[in-house]
Design an enzyme around this catalytic site. Structure first.
Site, PDB file in Angstrom:
ATOM      1  N   ASN A  23      25.647 -14.153   2.609  1.00  0.00           N
ATOM      2  CA  ASN A  23      26.685 -13.177   3.043  1.00  0.00           C
ATOM      3  C   ASN A  23      27.972 -13.709   3.233  1.00  0.00           C
ATOM      4  OD1 ASN A  23      25.212 -10.958   2.186  1.00  0.00           O
ATOM      5  ND2 ASN A  23      24.619 -10.297   3.925  1.00  0.00           N
ATOM      6  N   ARG A  93      27.038  -5.213  -4.521  1.00  0.00           N
ATOM      7  CA  ARG A  93      28.063  -4.713  -3.691  1.00  0.00           C
ATOM      8  C   ARG A  93      29.132  -5.895  -3.495  1.00  0.00           C
ATOM      9  NH1 ARG A  93      29.851   0.083  -0.726  1.00  0.00           N
ATOM     10  NH2 ARG A  93      30.844  -0.714   1.021  1.00  0.00           N
ATOM     11  N   ARG A 122      27.032   4.247   0.558  1.00  0.00           N
ATOM     12  CA  ARG A 122      27.902   3.102   0.695  1.00  0.00           C
ATOM     13  C   ARG A 122      29.320   3.306  -0.075  1.00  0.00           C
ATOM     14  NH1 ARG A 122      24.528  -2.334  -0.366  1.00  0.00           N
ATOM     15  NH2 ARG A 122      25.632  -3.145   1.033  1.00  0.00           N
ATOM     16  N   PRO A 123      30.047   4.242   0.451  1.00  0.00           N
ATOM     17  CA  PRO A 123      31.257   4.472  -0.116  1.00  0.00           C
ATOM     18  C   PRO A 123      32.275   3.230   0.128  1.00  0.00           C
ATOM     19  CG  PRO A 123      30.929   5.604   2.102  1.00  0.00           C
ATOM     20  CD  PRO A 123      29.423   4.952   1.676  1.00  0.00           C
ATOM     21  N   ILE A 124      33.371   3.273  -0.472  1.00  0.00           N
ATOM     22  CA  ILE A 124      34.311   2.272  -0.338  1.00  0.00           C
ATOM     23  C   ILE A 124      35.811   2.707   0.302  1.00  0.00           C
ATOM     24  CG2 ILE A 124      33.162   0.566  -2.001  1.00  0.00           C
ATOM     25  CD1 ILE A 124      35.742   1.472  -3.960  1.00  0.00           C
ATOM     26  N   ASP A 125      35.702   3.983   0.985  1.00  0.00           N
ATOM     27  CA  ASP A 125      36.974   4.532   1.264  1.00  0.00           C
ATOM     28  C   ASP A 125      37.622   3.849   2.362  1.00  0.00           C
ATOM     29  OD1 ASP A 125      34.369   5.191   2.825  1.00  0.00           O
ATOM     30  OD2 ASP A 125      35.661   6.267   4.299  1.00  0.00           O
ATOM     31  N   ARG A 399      17.673 -11.847  -5.288  1.00  0.00           N
ATOM     32  CA  ARG A 399      18.931 -11.668  -4.915  1.00  0.00           C
ATOM     33  C   ARG A 399      19.569 -12.308  -3.736  1.00  0.00           C
ATOM     34  NH1 ARG A 399      21.377  -5.875  -4.723  1.00  0.00           N
ATOM     35  NH2 ARG A 399      23.121  -7.200  -4.256  1.00  0.00           N
TER      36      ARG A 399
END
Ligand code: EPZ
Length: 418
Positions: A23, A93, A122-125, A399
Site C-alpha cells: 500500500n 482498487r 467502497r465508493p469514490i465520492d 495480490r
C-alpha cells in the site's frame, strides 16, 4: 486454479524477511507518472497488484519492469495516453491512484470505476469531490469518468469528512504539480501516506505534514527522477506474527518497522505471546496456549488496522476465552468468518461485531479465499488446525503476499501450492 494445501499442527521456527509495503508501492508507482525522468523503486514486492500497476503504466505509454529481484524501474518521460481501460481499472482498487497522477501530469484522465477486494460498496465520492474542488470537471456516464482540468489543476483547501487513505493520496498526486497550495485537513495518517510523500519530495515535490492530520502541498513546476526504497509492509508482518501465534513456535521477522505496529503488537502480548522489538526486527514467540484479548475496534491509523483484523481473528479462534472485533472501517469485511467456522471456529457475527468463542481445536477443511486479508486469515487458521486444509481462490492472496507459502515453509510450516 491454484490451491494451497496445508497440513496443520506444525510449530513454526525461523526467520522471515518482511517484504516492501503493497500500500506504499502502489501509490508510489502511480506517482512515477508525474516524473519526467527515470524512477528506481527498491524493496518493491513482486505481487500481482504491482504487476497490474505495471500493466497500467505500460498502457499509458510508460516503461515499467523489474530489473532485479525487488527493484522496479519506471520511465514516464512521455506518456502517450490519459485513459486507462476498464479491464485494467477492474483489476484493483489502487488503479484509482492513476486518476490523480495522470490529471496532475496531463490535466485530463478518463477511467472507469476501480475494482479490488469486495469489502463493501467502497465508493469514490470523496476522491471526486476533492478533485472537483481542485478545478477538475468530472462527467460520469455509464461507469466512465471523463475528468478534465481545463485550466490546469489548482491548489485548494480540502477538509475530509473521513481520513480516507486513498483520497488523501489521490489529492497529493493531483496537487504536487498544481498551481498554488493545497491543504488537506483531516488527512489519513497511515505510514504509507508518509512514504508516498517521502517519494514525491525525493522527486522535488514540496509536501509537509504527511503522517499528521494536516498536509500542505506547494505545487511545483516539475518533478525529477529519483531512487527510493519502499517501507516494510506492516500488515504482512502482522500476518506472519499471527501465523506463529496460531501454530505456536518462534519467529524472527526482520527488515520490518515495529514503530508502525504500535497498535498491533500489544494485542499479541495480551494473547500471551512474547514480543521483543528493535528498530527493524521483531523476536516473537508463542509457547503457551493463547488467551482471548480485550475487544478490538478497527480504526484509522494509529488505531488497530482493519487489514490486520482477519489474521488476528484467525489466531484467536483457539485462544482460551471470548474475543470481540468491531469492524468500523469496511461494511463487509467478515467474509472469512464462514470459512473459519467450517474449520470448527465458533464465531458469531452481528453487523459490524464479531464474537469469537475460543475452541480447543480446529480441523482441516476445504475453504476458499474471498479477499486478500481474509485469505491470509484462512492460512493462519489452517496452520493451527488438525489435519489437512485446502485453500482455493488464492489469487486474492497473491495480490498482496510475495511467495507466502515459501516464506512459511522456510519457517517450518507444511504448506505447498498446487
Ligand atoms: C486503503 O484502501 C488500503 N488500500 C486498504 O488496504 C485499507 O484497508 C484501507 O486503506 C484502510 O486502511 C490501499 O492503500 C491500496 P479508505 P482505501 O479510502 O484507500 C470509505 C489491503 O488489504 N470511502 O481509507 O480504499 C470506504 O468505503 C487493502 O491491503 C468512502 O466512503 O481505504 C471505506 O469504508 C484493503 N468514499 C472507508 O472510507 C470514498 O471516496 C476507508 O476507505 C473513499 C472511501
Amino acid at each position: 486454479m491454484q490451491k494451497l494445501i496445508i497440513n496443520g499442527g506444525k510449530r513454526l521456527g525461523g526467520e522471515i524477511r518482511i517484504q516492501g509495503a503493497k500500500n506504499a508501492a502502489l501509490p508510489i508507482m502511480a506517482a512515477s507518472v508525474l516524473c519526467g525522468e527515470e524512477i528506481v523503486i527498491h524493496n518493491c514486492p513482486r505481487i500481482s497488484d504491482v504487476y497490474s500497476a505495471m500493466r497500467i503504466l505500460t498502457y499509458l505509454g510508460c516503461k515499467a519492469y523489474f530489473d532485479e529481484r525487488n527493484t522496479a524501474v519506471i520511465r514516464a518521460e512521455d506518456i502517450s495516453g490519459t485513459s486507462v481501460s476498464d479491464e485494467l481499472m477492474r483489476e484493483m482498487r489502487s488503479s484509482l491512484f492513476f486518476l490523480g497522477a495522470v490529471l496532475g501530469r496531463a490535466g485530463a484522465c478518463r477511467i472507469t470505476l476501480p475494482g479490488g477486494c469486495d469489502l463493501g460498496p467502497r465508493p469514490i465520492d470523496m476522491h471526486l469531490a476533492a478533485l472537483r474542488k481542485m478545478g477538475v470537471s468530472i462527467r460520469e456516464e455509464y461507469g466512465v469518468l471523463d475528468c478534465r482540468a481545463e485550466n490546469g489543476v489548482k491548489g485548494a483547501k480540502i477538509s475530509l469528512s473521513f481520513p480516507s487513505v486513498g483520497t488523501t493520496e489521490n489529492i497529493m498526486l493531483a496537487a504536487v504539480l498544481a498551481e498554488g497550495v493545497t491543504v488537506i485537513q483531516n488527512a489519513a495518517r497511515e505510514p504509507e501516506v508518509a512514504d508516498l510523500a517521502g517519494f514525491l519530495n525525493a522527486c522535488g515535490a514540496r509536501i509537509s505534514g504527511a503522517g499528521c492530520g494536516r498536509i500542505v502541498i506547494n505545487g511545483v513546476k516539475k518533478l525529477h527522477g529519483c531512487e527510493y526504497t519502499v517501507m516494510p509492509d506492516r500488515i504482512v508482518c502482522a500476518t506472519y506474527l499471527s501465523c506463529t501465534a496460531a501454530a505456536g513456535g518462534e519467529l524472527v521477522a526482520y527488515d520490518c518497522r515495529p514503530a508502525d505496529m504500535e497498535s498491533i503488537l500489544p494485542v499479541f502480548e495480551q494473547m500471551g505471546c512474547i514480543v521483543h522489538a528493535s528498530a527493524d526486527r521483531i523476536y516473537f514467540s508463542a509457547d503457551r496456549p493463547l488467551r482471548a484479548v480485550a475487544p478490538i475496534r478497527t480504526m484509522v491509523y494509529p488505531g488497530f488496522p482493519t487489514d490486520a483484523q482477519a489474521v488476528v481473528m484467525a489466531a484467536l479462534c483457539r485462544a482460551k476465552g471470548t474475543s470481540v472485533f468491531v469492524e468500523n472501517i469496511f461494511e463487509n469485511r467478515f467474509k472469512h468468518v464462514g470459512e473459519l467456522c467450517r474449520m470448527g471456529a465458533d464465531i458469531l457475527v452481528e453487523g459490524k461485531v464479531a464474537v469469537i468463542e475460543g475452541v480447543k481445536r480446529l480441523y482441516g477443511a476445504k475453504t476458499c479465499a474471498a479477499d486478500l486479508r481474509g485469505g491470509a486469515g484462512l492460512i493462519t487458521a489452517a496452520l493451527s488446525a488438525e489435519g489437512t486444509s485446502e485453500i482455493s481462490d488464492i489469487h486474492y492472496i497473491d495480490r498482496g503476499y510475495e511467495e507466502i507459502e515459501k516464506e512459511l515453509s522456510s519457517a517450518g510450516a507444511d504448506i505447498i501450492r498446487i
